[in-house]
Design a protein around this motif. Sequence first.
Motif, mmCIF file in Angstrom:
data_model
loop_
_atom_site.group_PDB
_atom_site.id
_atom_site.type_symbol
_atom_site.label_atom_id
_atom_site.label_comp_id
_atom_site.label_asym_id
_atom_site.label_seq_id
_atom_site.Cartn_x
_atom_site.Cartn_y
_atom_site.Cartn_z
ATOM 1 N N TRP A 94 0.797 -1.217 0.000
ATOM 2 C CA TRP A 94 0.000 0.000 0.000
ATOM 3 C C TRP A 94 0.836 1.276 0.000
ATOM 4 O O TRP A 94 0.297 2.376 -0.068
ATOM 5 N N ALA A 95 2.149 1.144 0.088
ATOM 6 C CA ALA A 95 3.013 2.309 0.316
ATOM 7 C C ALA A 95 2.793 3.410 -0.716
ATOM 8 O O ALA A 95 2.772 4.597 -0.376
ATOM 9 N N SER A 96 2.634 3.051 -1.964
ATOM 10 C CA SER A 96 2.480 4.063 -3.014
ATOM 11 C C SER A 96 1.019 4.246 -3.424
ATOM 12 O O SER A 96 0.739 4.982 -4.371
ATOM 13 N N VAL A 97 0.098 3.604 -2.710
ATOM 14 C CA VAL A 97 -1.315 3.638 -3.096
ATOM 15 C C VAL A 97 -2.149 4.460 -2.129
ATOM 16 O O VAL A 97 -2.865 5.388 -2.518
ATOM 17 N N VAL A 98 -2.065 4.117 -0.837
ATOM 18 C CA VAL A 98 -2.897 4.775 0.174
ATOM 19 C C VAL A 98 -2.253 6.089 0.592
ATOM 20 O O VAL A 98 -1.120 6.108 1.095
ATOM 21 N N GLN A 99 -2.961 7.183 0.408
ATOM 22 C CA GLN A 99 -2.419 8.505 0.680
ATOM 23 C C GLN A 99 -3.467 9.379 1.368
ATOM 24 O O GLN A 99 -4.675 9.115 1.252
ATOM 25 N N PRO A 100 -3.033 10.412 2.084
ATOM 26 C CA PRO A 100 -3.981 11.356 2.681
ATOM 27 C C PRO A 100 -4.929 11.921 1.627
ATOM 28 O O PRO A 100 -4.531 12.246 0.509
ATOM 29 N N GLY A 101 -6.212 11.987 2.001
ATOM 30 C CA GLY A 101 -7.229 12.468 1.078
ATOM 31 C C GLY A 101 -7.872 11.378 0.249
ATOM 32 O O GLY A 101 -8.854 11.637 -0.463
ATOM 33 N N GLY A 102 -7.356 10.149 0.342
ATOM 34 C CA GLY A 102 -7.878 9.051 -0.469
ATOM 35 C C GLY A 102 -8.955 8.251 0.233
ATOM 36 O O GLY A 102 -9.076 8.260 1.460
ATOM 37 N N LYS A 103 -9.751 7.496 -0.571
ATOM 38 C CA LYS A 103 -10.839 6.649 -0.066
ATOM 39 C C LYS A 103 -10.652 5.239 -0.633
ATOM 40 O O LYS A 103 -10.516 5.080 -1.854
ATOM 41 N N PRO A 367 -6.642 -5.488 13.336
ATOM 42 C CA PRO A 367 -5.314 -5.085 13.821
ATOM 43 C C PRO A 367 -4.286 -4.923 12.702
ATOM 44 O O PRO A 367 -3.486 -3.977 12.719
ATOM 45 N N ALA A 368 -4.317 -5.819 11.712
ATOM 46 C CA ALA A 368 -3.348 -5.738 10.622
ATOM 47 C C ALA A 368 -3.562 -4.481 9.781
ATOM 48 O O ALA A 368 -2.602 -3.805 9.377
ATOM 49 N N ILE A 369 -4.817 -4.150 9.550
ATOM 50 C CA ILE A 369 -5.109 -2.952 8.759
ATOM 51 C C ILE A 369 -4.728 -1.694 9.526
ATOM 52 O O ILE A 369 -4.135 -0.758 8.965
ATOM 53 N N LEU A 370 -5.040 -1.655 10.821
ATOM 54 C CA LEU A 370 -4.687 -0.481 11.620
ATOM 55 C C LEU A 370 -3.175 -0.288 11.680
ATOM 56 O O LEU A 370 -2.686 0.851 11.669
ATOM 57 N N ARG A 371 -2.438 -1.382 11.752
ATOM 58 C CA ARG A 371 -0.980 -1.263 11.795
ATOM 59 C C ARG A 371 -0.464 -0.622 10.505
ATOM 60 O O ARG A 371 0.428 0.245 10.523
ATOM 61 N N ARG A 372 -1.027 -1.019 9.387
ATOM 62 C CA ARG A 372 -0.583 -0.466 8.108
ATOM 63 C C ARG A 372 -1.011 1.000 7.960
ATOM 64 O O ARG A 372 -0.269 1.825 7.414
ATOM 65 N N LEU A 373 -2.211 1.310 8.456
ATOM 66 C CA LEU A 373 -2.699 2.680 8.326
ATOM 67 C C LEU A 373 -1.961 3.642 9.251
ATOM 68 O O LEU A 373 -1.775 4.826 8.915
ATOM 69 N N VAL A 389 8.325 8.769 10.220
ATOM 70 C CA VAL A 389 7.349 7.950 10.935
ATOM 71 C C VAL A 389 7.977 7.425 12.222
ATOM 72 O O VAL A 389 9.065 6.827 12.201
ATOM 73 N N SER A 390 7.294 7.617 13.343
ATOM 74 C CA SER A 390 7.787 7.120 14.625
ATOM 75 C C SER A 390 7.663 5.603 14.687
ATOM 76 O O SER A 390 6.749 5.010 14.096
ATOM 77 N N GLU A 391 8.577 4.976 15.421
ATOM 78 C CA GLU A 391 8.516 3.525 15.594
ATOM 79 C C GLU A 391 7.312 3.106 16.431
ATOM 80 O O GLU A 391 6.900 1.940 16.414
ATOM 81 N N THR A 392 6.738 4.036 17.172
ATOM 82 C CA THR A 392 5.591 3.728 18.021
ATOM 83 C C THR A 392 4.284 4.273 17.442
ATOM 84 O O THR A 392 3.302 4.450 18.162
ATOM 85 N N ALA A 393 4.262 4.529 16.144
ATOM 86 C CA ALA A 393 3.072 5.121 15.514
ATOM 87 C C ALA A 393 1.835 4.242 15.717
ATOM 88 O O ALA A 393 0.737 4.751 15.971
ATOM 89 N N PHE A 394 2.012 2.937 15.604
ATOM 90 C CA PHE A 394 0.877 2.029 15.753
ATOM 91 C C PHE A 394 0.285 2.122 17.156
ATOM 92 O O PHE A 394 -0.932 2.259 17.333
ATOM 93 N N GLU A 395 1.138 2.078 18.171
ATOM 94 C CA GLU A 395 0.670 2.166 19.549
ATOM 95 C C GLU A 395 0.043 3.536 19.836
ATOM 96 O O GLU A 395 -0.951 3.640 20.559
#
Length: 536
Positions: A94-103, A367-373, A389-395
């Motif tokens: 998803w790195a090059s696909v999911v971006q701010p402003g996208g649905k 959980p997997a989707i939230l980690r990626r988002l 990106v912080s290493e603790t972004a998911f938490e």
Amino acid sequence: MLATSRASPSLRLFSATIHSFSLRPNSNTASSIRSHVVRCHFFSSTAARMAPPKSAYGFLDFVNGSPTPYHAVATSAALFEKAGFKLIRERDNWASVVQPGGKYYLTRNGSSIVAFAVGGKWKPGNPIGMIGAHTDSPCLRVKPASKKSAHGFQQVGVELYGGGLWHTWFDRDLSVAGRVLVKDGDGNFVQKLVKVDKPILRVPTLAIHLHRQSNFDPNKEDEMLPILGLMEKELNKPAEAAAPESATEEAEADFQPLKAMTDRHHSQFLSVVASAAGISSASDIVDFELILYDTQPSCLGGLNDEFIFSARLDNLNMTYCSVMGLINSVSSESTLDNDTSIRLVSCFDHEEIGSLSAHGADSNLLPAILRRLSVIPSLNADSTETTPVSETAFEQTLATSFLVSADMAHSVHPNYAGKYEANHRPEMNKGTVIKVNANQRYATNSPGIVLLQEVAKRAKVPLQVFVVRNDSPCGSTIGPMLSAKLGVRTLDLGNPQLSMHSIRETGGSWDVEHAIGLFKGFLETYGELEAKIFID
């Protein structure tokens, strides 16, 4: 296709009254006619004020087109596509696909769906406002080997799924829907949705003359077998293909690890399923997952169409309201562009049987989707460079996020009011119900109630609250399990209904509008409200 008249009851009454004049030539006095017309005009004005919202009709279209979780996901996906959401897949990067402003939206197993919209001012570790619902309902499912017969009847073996009010399945016009797997010309196995639109099955009751019983408690294995047809028709039908003429031909036939589908299921039944799926031959079906459903369409009822009479209100009502809440929340691009959060809806399969599956709420799906988002990079306002990106972004995201667990609630029953706690008797069309339980069968707590009250105040939609009696059992939802799994603040709620887990349930037509408005407001404002209700 919506199978119900959209004319108000009073308009139908007006038409019926005018028609009655033509049949009664003796009713020709002017005063009599004026009396009838005034009375009908009064009813028509009242009905105009009480007419159900468009969202109620939208829900009817949705539930009538969704007899199974597979159809519910496909119907939801079509709504998201129409609203500009883009299909993505878990197996892709998803790195090059999911971006701010996208649905975006994705599915798992074809029976669970997750959709989300990323705020234009999103930063890694920011909050996610989530709504969780489920796509499944108690039902009868066709067994892997369903061919049965007795005393001249063809029957279909079925398996009970979930905790249904099974006596309500008797004497209903039933059919089947679900998915079939077929092998295409390239050797790939593909899924096809199927819905047989005519009643082909029925579970008949035993005549009262043969068994006068005070309680109707059928044996679930032996006395809930649907009838499909008569054996005479099966015996007299022409053979589709000749059997091998010799042992050599039989030996050369493809090896089949399992018995052929025609050995496990009635051949006519397979032919009907194949035809409904657009498959040229029943022999092309490799396997299927089929669910029985009531062919009577969902509709509006009551004097002013204030009720919804429907199958699968639990929980397609909340699924539809969640989907439309998200879609409506992004209908204005400006609200999403200025949002610092992500708006997410997840609709899971298998809630009715505990959610412990690869695509249930107790899986790694959310959980997997939230980690990626949580690590989606934001774009700086003045350049294309990304913020580290912080290493603790998911938490950090989990600590600031909130989940609304949306599952139907109980309306007060006028004939059994004593079954409800005296101060907690929700009413239909009076708003979505916040569900509270001290033993954590629901995950609601005070900060969550404060949050929802603020959302409802801004959205101008009513709320109610429900607590079960101390001497009554309490159901549960996906709320507590996801709250524990993620550590995310959670609140349980749902629209009030009667006859939960029946084949034919009753809800309020205006509560669809209430829930959609509430969910839209929650998703739009959570990024702003999160910091104002902080309990560490």
